[in-house]
Design an enzyme around this catalytic site. Structure first.
Site, short mmCIF file in Angstrom:
data_model
loop_
_atom_site.label_atom_id
_atom_site.label_comp_id
_atom_site.label_asym_id
_atom_site.label_seq_id
_atom_site.Cartn_x
_atom_site.Cartn_y
_atom_site.Cartn_z
N GLU A 191 0.80 -1.23 0.00
CA GLU A 191 0.00 0.00 0.00
C GLU A 191 0.84 1.29 0.00
OE1 GLU A 191 -2.87 -0.27 3.21
OE2 GLU A 191 -4.08 -1.68 2.09
N GLU A 360 -5.41 -8.66 0.24
CA GLU A 360 -6.05 -8.38 1.53
C GLU A 360 -7.52 -8.05 1.34
OE1 GLU A 360 -4.51 -5.42 4.27
OE2 GLU A 360 -2.45 -5.95 3.70
#
Ligand code: NOJ
Length: 445
Positions: A191, A360
């Site tokens: 991320e 995720e």
């Protein structure tokens, strides 16, 4: 008279523009009551997984995060799940769930506690972890940077300074050969968007800065680092499968007839999502060339959680509840449950023409009231998308067990297993059993 004409024309233009946005950028919502969530089928080769990250579970770390926790007097990560000592037991949980892959990260601060000083013992522990997974028939997916790094790197300015990227590259190329004989799947960074915006704009992650321009600069540097590491590692082992985990947050205007809300939506979407996709697709980011980033991924990892309803008055911290639609279920984190967004996120990522790994997806839910349904909605959506031809290869649930949720500390519980931090006991939740039985039936079906 003339002014009236001008005003009326402007009003008409305004209405036409918002109407067109409304039509061309719909906010899909499904009637979940009418959907049979058990109606799912996955291809045999689909990978079922769970994910964790080093700083969130290992305990006993000393890195940019522990430094920040102390400096800002935040909840300390401390022993976390004591995974560094209990990892063998935790690997048994993976077997109990029946997953075929496990995504975890390597803690750079353990490997290189001081600049240029390599801790072979720590490398061996990770190597043992990898052996243990393989012996259990579980494929490792290794993340090289998941929000945490050594204090010495942070003190040099971390990813803010482009001349520091060499240190990240050195760490990656140092440890990669130890594991590349057994590990094929790699995420360079986790991320880049969240890491830079939370750390440099929202001030909620280290180093706690509050400047949008700094955040943009860091995001660009992280992508440059990703690109360089990708090419280096591919040279070392051409058959490895390397990508990064991208958080795709869907942005929707809070009020769909308000042009300002639309403009905020487009701006945020570009800053958060568009710039990173553009770096991978075109080698350009925020108007600058990042040539070698173009094509630097064998897959795109998708971390998907929610959509955000935007307006120019969006809260600048995550401590305020975000707005949601009336019919939406709001999760403990304050954002809505929006499985429909997976369709939009994957459609959008498909521009890259790469396999999609869902690295995720999960929900904070201490009581486990929402999680079984959350899991089933998202898996239903993925099953549907695969049938429609979207190239989704895996699903990694976040997370195996409750852990240290960064700025929120231990208040948020994302685990399929409940963790009692006093006794370090792990207990499977109903959602864990739901996942276990879905995996079992899909594998045997
Ligand atoms: C994404 C991050 O990668 C992970 O570290 C975090 O715990 C989850 N989101 C949940 O917020």
């Amino acid at each position: 008279m003339e002014w009236t004409v001008v005003l009326i024309s402007l009003l008409i233009a305004y209405l036409i523009i918002t109407f067109l946005f409304h039509i061309f950028f719909p906010e899909h919502h499904l009637d979940w009551q009418s959907i049979n969530l058990d109606d799912i089928t996955f291809p045999n080769e689909f990978t079922w997984g769970v994910a964790t990250a080093s700083h969130q579970i290992e305990g006993g770390n000393s890195n940019n995060w522990t430094q920040f926790e102390e400096r800002e007097n935040k909840e300390r990560s401390g022993l976390a799940c004591n995974h560094w000592n209990l990892w063998q037991k935790d690997h048994e949980l993976l077997t109990e769930l029946g997953v075929s892959s496990y995504r975890f990260s390597i803690e750079w601060s353990r490997i290189e506690p001081n600049e240029g000083e390599w801790n072979e013992e720590a490398i061996l522990v990770y190597s043992d972890m990898i052996d243990s997974l393989i012996a259990k028939g579980i494929e490792p997916m290794v993340t090289l940077h998941h929000f945490s790094h050594p204090i010495w790197f942070e003190e040099k300015g971390g990813f803010y300074n482009q001349e520091n990227l060499i240190h990240f590259k050195n760490y990656c190329t140092k440890i990669f050969p130890y594991f590349s004989d057994r590990v094929t799947k790699w995420c360079t960074v986790n991320e880049p968007d969240v890491f830079s915006i939370m750390g440099y704009h929202m001030g909620m992650f280290p180093p706690g800065k509050r400047s949008p321009l700094k955040a943009i600069r860091v995001m660009k540097n992280v992508m440059i680092a990703h690109g360089e590491v990708y090419h280096e590692l591919k040279q070392l082992s051409p058959n490895s499968y390397i990508g990064l985990a991208k958080n795709v947050t869907i942005f929707d205007p809070y009020r769909r007839w308000n042009l300002l809300h639309w403009l905020t939506t487009f701006a945020l979407n570009y800053i958060w999502n568009g710039a990173i996709i553009s770096s991978l697709k075109r080698g350009r980011m925020y108007g600058k060339s990042v040539k070698h980033v173009k094509g630097s991924a064998d897959f795109i990892g998708l971390n998907y959680y929610t959509h955000v309803l935007t307006s120019p008055f969006l809260p600048q911290t995550t401590e305020i509840d975000l707005p949601s639609r009336k019919h939406e279920i709001v999760t403990e984190f304050g954002y809505p449950m929006y499985a429909e967004g997976l369709q939009r996120a994957t459609k959008w990522l498909s521009k890259l023409k790469l396999p999609i790994e869902i690295t995720e997806n999960g929900v904070s839910d201490g009581e486990d009231k929402l999680r079984p349904n959350h899991l089933k909605r998202h898996l239903w959506m993925i099953s549907k998308l695969i049938k429609e031809g979207v190239d989704i290869r895996s699903y990694y649930h976040w997370s195996l067990m409750d852990n240290f949720e960064w700025a929120e500390g231990y208040s948020m519980r994302f685990g399929l297993y409940h963790v009692d931090y006093e006794t370090q006991t792990r207990t499977i939740r109903d959602s864990g059993k739901t996942y276990q039985s879905i995996i079992k039936s899909q594998k045997s079906g």
